[in-house]
Design a protein around this motif. Structure first.
Motif, mmCIF file in Angstrom:
data_model
loop_
_atom_site.group_PDB
_atom_site.id
_atom_site.type_symbol
_atom_site.label_atom_id
_atom_site.label_comp_id
_atom_site.label_asym_id
_atom_site.label_seq_id
_atom_site.Cartn_x
_atom_site.Cartn_y
_atom_site.Cartn_z
ATOM 1 N N VAL A 208 0.840 -1.203 0.000
ATOM 2 C CA VAL A 208 0.000 0.000 0.000
ATOM 3 C C VAL A 208 0.873 1.250 0.000
ATOM 4 O O VAL A 208 0.611 2.212 -0.750
ATOM 5 C CB VAL A 208 -0.952 -0.010 1.215
ATOM 6 C CG1 VAL A 208 -1.602 1.355 1.413
ATOM 7 C CG2 VAL A 208 -2.022 -1.081 1.030
ATOM 8 N N HIS A 209 1.908 1.261 0.809
ATOM 9 C CA HIS A 209 2.820 2.407 0.838
ATOM 10 C C HIS A 209 3.449 2.640 -0.532
ATOM 11 O O HIS A 209 3.501 3.772 -1.029
ATOM 12 C CB HIS A 209 3.906 2.197 1.884
ATOM 13 C CG HIS A 209 5.037 3.169 1.780
ATOM 14 N ND1 HIS A 209 4.899 4.508 2.088
ATOM 15 C CD2 HIS A 209 6.318 3.011 1.366
ATOM 16 C CE1 HIS A 209 6.048 5.128 1.875
ATOM 17 N NE2 HIS A 209 6.933 4.246 1.438
ATOM 18 N N SER A 210 3.950 1.573 -1.157
ATOM 19 C CA SER A 210 4.591 1.711 -2.469
ATOM 20 C C SER A 210 3.600 2.198 -3.518
ATOM 21 O O SER A 210 3.951 3.022 -4.376
ATOM 22 C CB SER A 210 5.188 0.365 -2.900
ATOM 23 O OG SER A 210 6.203 -0.040 -2.010
ATOM 24 N N MET A 211 2.377 1.714 -3.458
ATOM 25 C CA MET A 211 1.342 2.107 -4.424
ATOM 26 C C MET A 211 0.962 3.574 -4.280
ATOM 27 O O MET A 211 0.849 4.302 -5.272
ATOM 28 C CB MET A 211 0.098 1.237 -4.219
ATOM 29 C CG MET A 211 -1.142 1.718 -4.966
ATOM 30 S SD MET A 211 -2.578 0.669 -4.673
ATOM 31 C CE MET A 211 -2.803 0.807 -2.892
ATOM 32 N N VAL A 212 0.785 4.027 -3.055
ATOM 33 C CA VAL A 212 0.229 5.358 -2.802
ATOM 34 C C VAL A 212 1.309 6.437 -2.762
ATOM 35 O O VAL A 212 1.152 7.524 -3.350
ATOM 36 C CB VAL A 212 -0.566 5.359 -1.481
ATOM 37 C CG1 VAL A 212 -1.013 6.770 -1.112
ATOM 38 C CG2 VAL A 212 -1.775 4.428 -1.599
ATOM 39 N N GLU A 213 2.413 6.154 -2.083
ATOM 40 C CA GLU A 213 3.417 7.192 -1.812
ATOM 41 C C GLU A 213 4.763 6.951 -2.491
ATOM 42 O O GLU A 213 5.648 7.802 -2.424
ATOM 43 C CB GLU A 213 3.616 7.319 -0.303
ATOM 44 C CG GLU A 213 2.346 7.768 0.408
ATOM 45 C CD GLU A 213 2.476 7.861 1.919
ATOM 46 O OE1 GLU A 213 1.616 8.506 2.543
ATOM 47 O OE2 GLU A 213 3.439 7.281 2.480
ATOM 48 N N GLY A 214 4.912 5.818 -3.142
ATOM 49 C CA GLY A 214 6.150 5.538 -3.850
ATOM 50 C C GLY A 214 6.108 6.091 -5.266
ATOM 51 O O GLY A 214 5.116 6.691 -5.697
ATOM 52 N N PRO A 215 7.186 5.909 -6.018
ATOM 53 C CA PRO A 215 7.202 6.352 -7.407
ATOM 54 C C PRO A 215 6.300 5.483 -8.267
ATOM 55 O O PRO A 215 6.008 4.335 -7.917
ATOM 56 C CB PRO A 215 8.674 6.181 -7.806
ATOM 57 C CG PRO A 215 9.162 5.067 -6.937
ATOM 58 C CD PRO A 215 8.450 5.249 -5.626
ATOM 59 N N VAL A 216 5.842 6.025 -9.391
ATOM 60 C CA VAL A 216 5.125 5.225 -10.375
ATOM 61 C C VAL A 216 6.167 4.370 -11.081
ATOM 62 O O VAL A 216 7.028 4.885 -11.799
ATOM 63 C CB VAL A 216 4.366 6.118 -11.375
ATOM 64 C CG1 VAL A 216 3.697 5.261 -12.447
ATOM 65 C CG2 VAL A 216 3.329 6.954 -10.643
ATOM 66 N N SER A 217 6.103 3.081 -10.831
ATOM 67 C CA SER A 217 7.164 2.198 -11.294
ATOM 68 C C SER A 217 6.606 0.812 -11.571
ATOM 69 O O SER A 217 5.721 0.332 -10.848
ATOM 70 C CB SER A 217 8.264 2.101 -10.225
ATOM 71 O OG SER A 217 9.145 1.038 -10.479
ATOM 72 N N ALA A 218 7.158 0.159 -12.596
ATOM 73 C CA ALA A 218 6.774 -1.212 -12.902
ATOM 74 C C ALA A 218 7.142 -2.164 -11.771
ATOM 75 O O ALA A 218 6.629 -3.280 -11.708
ATOM 76 C CB ALA A 218 7.416 -1.672 -14.204
ATOM 77 N N GLU A 219 8.010 -1.744 -10.863
ATOM 78 C CA GLU A 219 8.351 -2.569 -9.704
ATOM 79 C C GLU A 219 7.135 -2.759 -8.805
ATOM 80 O O GLU A 219 7.006 -3.783 -8.130
ATOM 81 C CB GLU A 219 9.500 -1.934 -8.924
ATOM 82 C CG GLU A 219 10.014 -2.767 -7.762
ATOM 83 C CD GLU A 219 10.619 -4.092 -8.207
ATOM 84 O OE1 GLU A 219 10.649 -5.024 -7.377
ATOM 85 O OE2 GLU A 219 11.053 -4.206 -9.376
ATOM 86 N N CYS A 220 6.242 -1.772 -8.789
ATOM 87 C CA CYS A 220 4.966 -1.873 -8.066
ATOM 88 C C CYS A 220 3.859 -1.584 -9.072
ATOM 89 O O CYS A 220 3.486 -0.423 -9.282
ATOM 90 C CB CYS A 220 4.909 -0.882 -6.907
ATOM 91 S SG CYS A 220 3.319 -0.905 -6.019
ATOM 92 N N PRO A 221 3.334 -2.604 -9.732
ATOM 93 C CA PRO A 221 2.341 -2.369 -10.788
ATOM 94 C C PRO A 221 1.158 -1.519 -10.343
ATOM 95 O O PRO A 221 0.643 -0.708 -11.122
ATOM 96 C CB PRO A 221 1.906 -3.788 -11.166
ATOM 97 C CG PRO A 221 3.102 -4.634 -10.855
ATOM 98 C CD PRO A 221 3.688 -4.035 -9.618
ATOM 99 N N ALA A 222 0.728 -1.667 -9.086
ATOM 100 C CA ALA A 222 -0.428 -0.899 -8.608
ATOM 101 C C ALA A 222 -0.163 0.591 -8.563
ATOM 102 O O ALA A 222 -1.106 1.392 -8.509
ATOM 103 C CB ALA A 222 -0.847 -1.386 -7.223
ATOM 104 N N SER A 223 1.095 0.999 -8.606
ATOM 105 C CA SER A 223 1.401 2.434 -8.577
ATOM 106 C C SER A 223 0.857 3.169 -9.789
ATOM 107 O O SER A 223 0.705 4.394 -9.750
ATOM 108 C CB SER A 223 2.911 2.660 -8.445
ATOM 109 O OG SER A 223 3.605 2.217 -9.609
ATOM 110 N N ILE A 224 0.532 2.441 -10.877
ATOM 111 C CA ILE A 224 -0.046 3.084 -12.055
ATOM 112 C C ILE A 224 -1.382 3.737 -11.711
ATOM 113 O O ILE A 224 -1.833 4.659 -12.398
ATOM 114 C CB ILE A 224 -0.231 2.057 -13.201
ATOM 115 C CG1 ILE A 224 -0.614 2.745 -14.521
ATOM 116 C CG2 ILE A 224 -1.276 1.015 -12.842
ATOM 117 C CD1 ILE A 224 0.398 3.729 -15.042
#
Length: 261
Positions: A208-224
């Motif tokens: 959840v942290h990576s998705m919401v507050e991390g960079p938009v990155s293929a490392e966390c697909p949900a960040s899109i």
């Protein structure tokens, strides 16, 4: 993104159900197109929607639904197929026409052709009005594992060892978990007009942290989802544990409605 921190998993499920009910009532007899996820995350929301159908007459009769994904090689009646899962946990308990609950065919002789057909069928239905999502511990949505293209459409995907391990709890052993799946791609998912993602439990906190507050990155697909104009993330206190701006998210929710006064 709208971030809602619920006090517990039960309240989170109720808040997500509220969004679905709003869309169903807004669309009325025109019929809403629902995007449905499987796995454990949305089950409590489905139970809440079933309760509202039985208790207050919330109707799904004019709706149709599309599932996110399906295992390749499992027949529709297999106890772990998503075709069966969604019926046992949701659609068989409300008044949506069963023939309008659609999913990729895991037994299609040409899975790649099936992916193209299924993707086109969503577009032919006018697109998804509201999509419910869960999130994997590695940040996947649907079965879009880390490194998935943000431009991906419905396609064949190979699961990571971690996802196979996570899903093995539903099978007799990890060896029984299919390694290949048909899944809506990230671009297909992002075309939904509204998206609601639910995450509960400490095990989802880092994702959840990576998705919401991390960079938009293929490392966390949900960040899109940061790039979508209408996304609501509903989490309980445990899943919100690693978020940095929780005070601000709570402040935003507390101020809702003040602009219209």
């Amino acid at each position: 993104m709208e971030i809602i921190i619920a006090k517990d998993a039960e309240q989170a499920a109720s808040l997500v159900a509220d969004r679905f009910e709003e869309v169903l009532r807004e669309r009325g007899t025109e019929g809403a197109v629902l995007g449905l996820a499987t796995g454990s995350s949305p089950v409590a929301t489905y139970r809440e929607l079933i309760a509202r159908h039985r208790g207050s007459g919330l109707s799904f009769a004019a709706a149709r639904a599309f599932l996110l994904d399906e295992y390749i090689g499992l027949p529709a009646d297999h106890e772990q197929s998503y075709h069966r899962f969604i019926r046992e946990n949701f659609t068989a308990h409300v008044d949506i026409p069963d023939q309008l609950v659609l999913s990729p065919d895991g037994e299609a002789p040409d899975p790649r052709a099936e992916a193209v057909r299924y993707d086109a069928s969503i577009a032919e239905a006018g697109g998804v009005d509201i999509q419910i999502l869960g999130i994997g511990a590695n940040g996947h949505i649907g079965f879009n594992e880390p490194s998935s293209s943000f431009a991906s459409r419905t396609r064949v995907k190979t699961l990571t060892e971690q996802t196979v391990k996570d899903n093995s709890r539903f099978f007799s052993s990890p060896e029984e978990v299919p390694i290949h799946v048909l899944t809506q791609g990230l671009e297909t998912i992002r075309e939904a007009r509204q998206i609601v993602l639910i995450a509960t439990g400490e095990g989802k906190a880092q994702a959840v942290h990576s998705m919401v507050e991390g960079p938009v990155s293929a490392e966390c697909p949900a960040s899109i989802l940061q790039m979508h104009p209408r996304v609501t993330i509903v989490v309980d206190e445990d899943a919100a544990r690693h978020l940095t701006h929780t005070d601000y998210y709570r402040f935003i929710q507390a101020q809702k409605g003040r602009l219209s006064r």
